[in-house]
Design a protein around this motif. Structure first.
Motif, PDB file in Angstrom:
ATOM      1  N   CYS A 175       0.811  -1.221   0.000  1.00  0.00           N
ATOM      2  CA  CYS A 175       0.000   0.000   0.000  1.00  0.00           C
ATOM      3  C   CYS A 175       0.842   1.267   0.000  1.00  0.00           C
ATOM      4  N   TYR A 176       2.131   1.185   0.310  1.00  0.00           N
ATOM      5  CA  TYR A 176       3.018   2.339   0.255  1.00  0.00           C
ATOM      6  C   TYR A 176       3.444   2.653  -1.186  1.00  0.00           C
TER       7      TYR A 176
ATOM      8  N   ALA B  50       3.361  -1.324  -6.866  1.00  0.00           N
ATOM      9  CA  ALA B  50       3.135  -2.464  -5.976  1.00  0.00           C
ATOM     10  C   ALA B  50       3.384  -3.804  -6.667  1.00  0.00           C
TER      11      ALA B  50
ATOM     12  N   CYS C  82      -6.017  -5.551   6.603  1.00  0.00           N
ATOM     13  CA  CYS C  82      -5.230  -6.058   5.483  1.00  0.00           C
ATOM     14  C   CYS C  82      -5.880  -7.279   4.831  1.00  0.00           C
TER      15      CYS C  82
ATOM     16  N   CYS D 155      -7.561  -6.364   1.610  1.00  0.00           N
ATOM     17  CA  CYS D 155      -6.759  -5.694   0.582  1.00  0.00           C
ATOM     18  C   CYS D 155      -6.591  -6.614  -0.625  1.00  0.00           C
TER      19      CYS D 155
ATOM     20  N   CYS E  70       1.732  -9.506  -0.444  1.00  0.00           N
ATOM     21  CA  CYS E  70       2.391  -8.541   0.440  1.00  0.00           C
ATOM     22  C   CYS E  70       2.786  -9.197   1.758  1.00  0.00           C
TER      23      CYS E  70
ATOM     24  N   LEU F 105      -1.101   1.369   7.523  1.00  0.00           N
ATOM     25  CA  LEU F 105      -1.406   0.469   6.414  1.00  0.00           C
ATOM     26  C   LEU F 105      -2.792   0.788   5.879  1.00  0.00           C
ATOM     27  N   ASP F 106      -2.910   0.756   4.545  1.00  0.00           N
ATOM     28  CA  ASP F 106      -4.130   1.209   3.885  1.00  0.00           C
ATOM     29  C   ASP F 106      -4.525   0.181   2.831  1.00  0.00           C
ATOM     30  N   PRO F 107      -5.534  -0.658   3.095  1.00  0.00           N
ATOM     31  CA  PRO F 107      -5.907  -1.700   2.131  1.00  0.00           C
ATOM     32  C   PRO F 107      -6.325  -1.113   0.791  1.00  0.00           C
ATOM     33  N   GLN F 108      -5.880  -1.781  -0.271  1.00  0.00           N
ATOM     34  CA  GLN F 108      -6.208  -1.340  -1.632  1.00  0.00           C
ATOM     35  C   GLN F 108      -7.383  -2.133  -2.160  1.00  0.00           C
TER      36      GLN F 108
END
Length: 297
Positions: A225-226, A231, A268, A271, A277, A293-296
């Motif tokens: 997510c970064y 990714a 997560c 995501c 990941c 952390l940011d789920p996509q």
């Protein structure tokens, strides 16, 4: 297969890493303790036999991949005997984690019948001091059919000089490139990791340089997510047994979670990149400057 540990279920390893030497500077530092001594030929062979021939069962898979690490691993006088014996005992893939001190000796010792792949460090000090040994080593390995991975640890110095590092790697044309964000290590607080936003900006520029040159990069130690549109350059890290002079045979460490432990949040699970990941490090997520952390989707 799955193994149960105090930290939960983890992948049962089929890779064995043996740290054959006590000294190990210049490599990627994880959480493994520093051993009290280097390992003898007998030590090494006993552990290879244990993980290939003695430990087989319906619940414990045989190790078929062997990774040897430590300063001067290439020049150990017993390395050929170790490699030949490991092949006889069922090792199908054999890798070396070399250091800068090994590069000038590689053309004399790297043989396709013994070695499948080698990981070579590429840090700014090497770029500043000349690339002749690295270029000779990589060229030789490619000529004889040994796969070469170049690894750059994203230290503060490396991030500052990443454009030059990327150009140098592009000229070398290795089979694969790893960029590894420093792992949090106990007792290593003085070596602070570089600011994450500056790291990501520099790394994305380096990725463009490498992809344009036809070199395949891969990223370790950072969550998907970064990385946004980059990714796709990450991948899950496989587990392995970790042996050194103080942790042998049934006292070996399981790399995940006993040496290194990645962290994921509950979110997560939702995501779209979860299966590719590793996650990130809880130590860093508690520090200022590291986004959550940011789920996509």
């Amino acid at each position: 297969m799955i193994s149960w540990t105090p930290a939960g279920a983890v992948e049962s390893p089929t890779t064995l890493q043996i740290r054959v030497q006590r000294s190990y500077p210049g490599r990627v530092r994880a959480g493994a303790p520093v051993p009290t001594r280097s390992m003898s030929t007998t030590d090494i062979l006993r552990n290879i036999e244990f993980f290939t021939r003695e430990r087989q069962s319906t619940r414990i898979p045989q190790c078929t991949c062997l990774l040897l690490s430590g300063v001067g691993v290439v020049t150990r006088p017993d390395i050929v005997r170790i490699a030949e014996t490991a092949r006889q005992w069922g090792i199908q893939r054999l890798l070396l984690h070399a250091g800068g001190e090994d590069l000038r000796h590689l053309p004399h010792t790297a043989r396709k019948d013994l070695l499948d792949a080698i990981v070579v460090p590429m840090q700014p000090v090497a770029v500043a001091g000349g690339l002749s040994h690295a270029m000779e080593a990589v060229a030789h390995c490619r000529d004889v059919g040994i796969s070469v991975t170049v690894n750059t640890v994203l230290t503060q110095r490396a991030v500052d000089r990443l454009p030059a590092v990327a150009r140098a790697i592009a000229r070398l044309k290795p089979d694969r490139v790893l960029f590894t964000y420093p792992f949090p290590v106990n007792g290593n607080e003085g070596a602070a990791p570089p600011p994450i936003r500056r790291t990501l900006a520099a790394m994305k520029s380096a990725l463009v340089t490498l992809v344009s040159a036809g070199v395949r990069p891969r990223l370790k130690g950072l969550p998907a997510c970064y990385l946004g549109n980059y990714a796709s350059f990450i991948g899950r890290t496989s587990n392995r047994w970790y042996v050194d002079a103080d942790h042998q045979r049934d006292g070996a460490l399981m790399f995940f979670p006993e040496v290194l432990s990645f962290h994921k949040e509950e979110i997560c699970r939702f995501c779209s990149l979860d299966t590719n990941c590793d996650g990130f490090f809880a130590t860093y997520l508690r520090r200022p400057g590291f986004p959550p952390l940011d789920p996509q989707e």
